[in-house]
Motif scaffolding. Structure first.
Motif, mmCIF file in Angstrom:
data_model
loop_
_atom_site.group_PDB
_atom_site.id
_atom_site.type_symbol
_atom_site.label_atom_id
_atom_site.label_comp_id
_atom_site.label_asym_id
_atom_site.label_seq_id
_atom_site.Cartn_x
_atom_site.Cartn_y
_atom_site.Cartn_z
ATOM 1 N N ASN A 1 0.858 -1.180 0.000
ATOM 2 C CA ASN A 1 0.000 0.000 0.000
ATOM 3 C C ASN A 1 0.899 1.236 0.000
ATOM 4 O OD1 ASN A 1 -2.949 -1.042 0.465
ATOM 5 N ND2 ASN A 1 -1.681 -2.245 1.869
ATOM 6 N N HIS A 2 0.314 2.407 0.091
ATOM 7 C CA HIS A 2 1.092 3.660 0.123
ATOM 8 C C HIS A 2 2.199 3.526 1.154
ATOM 9 C CE1 HIS A 2 2.035 7.841 1.209
ATOM 10 N NE2 HIS A 2 1.649 8.149 -0.016
ATOM 11 N N PHE A 3 3.471 3.745 0.734
ATOM 12 C CA PHE A 3 4.587 3.473 1.649
ATOM 13 C C PHE A 3 5.277 4.724 2.152
ATOM 14 C CE2 PHE A 3 8.575 2.835 -1.314
ATOM 15 C CZ PHE A 3 8.249 3.982 -2.025
ATOM 16 N N GLY A 4 4.605 5.883 2.021
ATOM 17 C CA GLY A 4 5.199 7.121 2.492
ATOM 18 C C GLY A 4 6.131 7.694 1.447
ATOM 19 N N PRO A 5 6.960 8.682 1.825
ATOM 20 C CA PRO A 5 7.908 9.266 0.871
ATOM 21 C C PRO A 5 9.165 8.410 0.777
ATOM 22 C CG PRO A 5 8.097 10.388 2.945
ATOM 23 C CD PRO A 5 6.999 9.362 3.125
ATOM 24 N N ILE A 6 9.989 8.673 -0.220
ATOM 25 C CA ILE A 6 11.205 7.891 -0.429
ATOM 26 C C ILE A 6 12.352 8.378 0.447
ATOM 27 C CG2 ILE A 6 13.016 7.433 -2.154
ATOM 28 C CD1 ILE A 6 10.768 7.177 -4.228
ATOM 29 N N LEU A 7 12.384 9.656 0.771
ATOM 30 C CA LEU A 7 13.518 10.215 1.508
ATOM 31 C C LEU A 7 13.891 9.421 2.762
ATOM 32 C CD1 LEU A 7 14.545 13.844 2.048
ATOM 33 C CD2 LEU A 7 14.221 12.427 4.074
ATOM 34 N N PRO A 8 12.948 9.006 3.622
ATOM 35 C CA PRO A 8 13.370 8.261 4.815
ATOM 36 C C PRO A 8 14.127 6.976 4.491
ATOM 37 C CG PRO A 8 11.133 9.053 5.080
ATOM 38 C CD PRO A 8 11.499 9.294 3.659
ATOM 39 N N TYR A 9 13.668 6.239 3.478
ATOM 40 C CA TYR A 9 14.348 4.998 3.104
ATOM 41 C C TYR A 9 15.763 5.296 2.592
ATOM 42 C CZ TYR A 9 9.513 3.240 3.009
ATOM 43 O OH TYR A 9 8.225 2.902 3.326
ATOM 44 N N ALA A 10 15.867 6.290 1.716
ATOM 45 C CA ALA A 10 17.169 6.649 1.157
ATOM 46 C C ALA A 10 18.122 7.135 2.243
ATOM 47 C CB ALA A 10 17.002 7.721 0.082
ATOM 48 N N LEU A 11 17.592 7.870 3.228
ATOM 49 C CA LEU A 11 18.419 8.363 4.332
ATOM 50 C C LEU A 11 18.919 7.215 5.195
ATOM 51 C CD1 LEU A 11 19.583 10.641 6.069
ATOM 52 C CD2 LEU A 11 17.350 10.781 7.227
ATOM 53 N N ILE A 12 18.033 6.303 5.540
ATOM 54 C CA ILE A 12 18.416 5.144 6.355
ATOM 55 C C ILE A 12 19.517 4.352 5.659
ATOM 56 C CG2 ILE A 12 17.605 2.903 7.201
ATOM 57 C CD1 ILE A 12 14.847 4.331 7.690
ATOM 58 N N ALA A 13 19.366 4.149 4.340
ATOM 59 C CA ALA A 13 20.365 3.397 3.583
ATOM 60 C C ALA A 13 21.670 4.166 3.472
ATOM 61 C CB ALA A 13 19.818 3.069 2.196
ATOM 62 N N ALA A 14 21.588 5.475 3.214
ATOM 63 C CA ALA A 14 22.796 6.296 3.053
ATOM 64 C C ALA A 14 23.618 6.319 4.335
ATOM 65 C CB ALA A 14 22.417 7.713 2.636
ATOM 66 N N GLU A 15 22.941 6.330 5.477
ATOM 67 C CA GLU A 15 23.651 6.341 6.757
ATOM 68 C C GLU A 15 24.436 5.051 6.980
ATOM 69 O OE1 GLU A 15 20.800 9.392 9.317
ATOM 70 O OE2 GLU A 15 20.439 7.227 9.452
ATOM 71 N N ASN B 1 27.270 10.294 1.923
ATOM 72 C CA ASN B 1 28.351 11.283 1.972
ATOM 73 C C ASN B 1 29.091 11.113 3.293
ATOM 74 O OD1 ASN B 1 30.042 13.460 1.817
ATOM 75 N ND2 ASN B 1 28.440 15.011 2.036
ATOM 76 N N PRO B 2 30.212 10.391 3.284
ATOM 77 C CA PRO B 2 30.927 10.130 4.541
ATOM 78 C C PRO B 2 31.342 11.396 5.279
ATOM 79 C CG PRO B 2 31.778 8.745 2.764
ATOM 80 C CD PRO B 2 30.873 9.758 2.129
ATOM 81 N N GLY B 3 31.450 12.522 4.572
ATOM 82 C CA GLY B 3 31.897 13.744 5.217
ATOM 83 C C GLY B 3 30.780 14.703 5.589
ATOM 84 N N GLY B 4 29.536 14.303 5.380
ATOM 85 C CA GLY B 4 28.427 15.211 5.672
ATOM 86 C C GLY B 4 27.094 14.569 5.346
ATOM 87 N N ASP B 5 26.120 15.396 5.009
ATOM 88 C CA ASP B 5 24.790 14.887 4.714
ATOM 89 C C ASP B 5 24.749 14.226 3.341
ATOM 90 O OD1 ASP B 5 23.731 15.827 7.100
ATOM 91 O OD2 ASP B 5 23.204 17.773 6.243
ATOM 92 N N PRO B 6 23.978 13.151 3.201
ATOM 93 C CA PRO B 6 23.820 12.537 1.883
ATOM 94 C C PRO B 6 23.068 13.466 0.932
ATOM 95 C CG PRO B 6 22.274 11.580 3.444
ATOM 96 C CD PRO B 6 23.186 12.469 4.232
ATOM 97 N N VAL B 7 23.142 13.150 -0.341
ATOM 98 C CA VAL B 7 22.376 13.870 -1.353
ATOM 99 C C VAL B 7 21.223 12.971 -1.759
ATOM 100 C CG1 VAL B 7 22.411 14.930 -3.636
ATOM 101 C CG2 VAL B 7 24.423 15.091 -2.142
ATOM 102 N N ILE B 8 19.992 13.467 -1.600
ATOM 103 C CA ILE B 8 18.808 12.628 -1.822
ATOM 104 C C ILE B 8 17.793 13.349 -2.697
ATOM 105 C CG2 ILE B 8 16.880 11.426 -0.731
ATOM 106 C CD1 ILE B 8 18.589 11.139 1.776
ATOM 107 N N LEU B 9 17.505 12.749 -3.823
ATOM 108 C CA LEU B 9 16.424 13.221 -4.677
ATOM 109 C C LEU B 9 15.193 12.369 -4.399
ATOM 110 C CD1 LEU B 9 15.327 14.860 -7.168
ATOM 111 C CD2 LEU B 9 16.080 12.926 -8.566
#
Length: 323
Positions: free
Chosen positions: A95-109, A145-153
């Motif tokens: 079903n509706h799974f929310g926005p993508i940013l949280p998933y991408a952030l969790i993975a990027a971390e 981004n090991p030196g800062g915040d990830p870049v997420i579209l």
């Protein structure tokens, strides 16, 4: 829901809320649980995972809560990436799974590059058509981004999300030009007329083409519903949507040393940040920068939540939630 699974689903929505993505944050709790009440979503669904190949998994959400299915899909993609450098997970029965940013952030971390997409309820007409056949299918790409915040579209493929149009309709505010059409395919600035019509894709025929390809990846290949086979949650809340998602994860630690990757990311972002701004008050930003800044601020200072959303949560919790 089982407590540990409720926590995973809540994590997605809370991260969205903290990042300022309020149309896809805690306001969705009431929508999801209303569908549970009428039988449209199974809160007790037993998700099934089939590891097709070491780097390829299929997740059957069994009509469970969307963010839970999404978190399982992301986890399975990262399992494949840890073992093989790249991992892919397809999910169906969701079903509706929310926005993508949280998933991408969790993975990027955790050091993973991701490409994530989902299909959705039909709200977009094919280029040259005057009836909806495609969903406002979101797609996102995240780079750690090991030196800062990830870049997420994180973007949907319409000029504006339908949730934003619903907010404007509720407030009586006019719709910006170019967002949507009425039921006859005529451009409109009337938000209520737009809700009865369809969304316009970003970039015209290019946005239409992207929406088609996302549905092929997330819907058709996953074994989920696609195009007009997807049920509309707002029109038929008691019927399973059978949405599909795709999660592609790449272990960036396998591509370069942490030091080299951090330096190259810093250089890349620095080049963009150094672009002279047309408006000095609005400096050039990279994708996701504004949302991640909001996330940091609200984690520290506290989050501003719409009173209406908070009231619904309190009602659902039987008054147990305190301000």
């Amino acid at each position: 829901m089982r407590p540990e699974e409720a926590a995973q689903a809540a994590r997605v929505l809370v991260l969205a809320e903290l990042a300022g993505l309020t149309t896809h944050g805690i306001s969705r709790v009431g929508q999801y649980l209303n569908r549970v009440k009428v039988g449209g979503i199974d809160a007790q669904a037993e998700l099934q995972v089939m590891r097709v190949m070491p780097a390829l998994a299929m997740v059957d959400g069994r009509n469970g809560i969307g963010p839970l299915v999404g978190m399982r899909g992301l986890a399975e993609a990262m399992v494949g990436a840890r073992d093989c450098g790249i991992g892919v997970a397809f999910a169906r029965g969701s079903n509706h799974f929310g926005p993508i940013l949280p998933y991408a952030l969790i993975a990027a971390e955790q050091g993973f590059v991701t490409l994530i997409a989902s299909n959705a309820t039909t709200t977009i007409a094919p280029s040259g058509g005057k009836d909806t056949r495609l969903g406002n299918n979101p797609i996102g790409i995240g780079v750690p981004n090991p030196g800062g915040d990830p870049v997420i579209l994180d973007m949907a493929l319409s000029v504006a999300a339908r949730a934003k149009i619903r907010d404007l309709a509720a407030s009586g505010a006019p719709l910006p030009e170019g967002w949507a059409t009425d039921a006859e395919g005529r451009p409109t600035t009337d938000a209520k007329a737009a809700l009865a019509g369809f969304l316009l894709p970003v970039g015209g025929h290019k946005g239409y083409g992207l929406a088609v390809m996302v549905d092929l990846l997330a819907g058709l290949l996953s074994g989920a519903a696609y195009l007009t086979h997807v049920q509309a949650w707002d029109k038929n809340p008691e019927v399973a949507q059978n949405l599909g998602h795709v999660f592609i994860a790449i272990d960036a630690t396998k591509l370069a040393s942490t030091e080299s990757f951090a330096a190259r990311m810093a250089d890349f972002i620095g080049i963009l940040h150094a672009t002279p701004a047309a408006d000095p008050a609005k400096p050039v930003m990279v994708p996701g920068e504004r949302e991640l800044a909001t996330l940091k601020r609200q984690r520290t200072e506290g989050a501003r939540v719409k009173e209406a959303d908070l009231r619904i949560l309190r009602e659902l919790a039987g008054g147990a939630v305190q301000g």
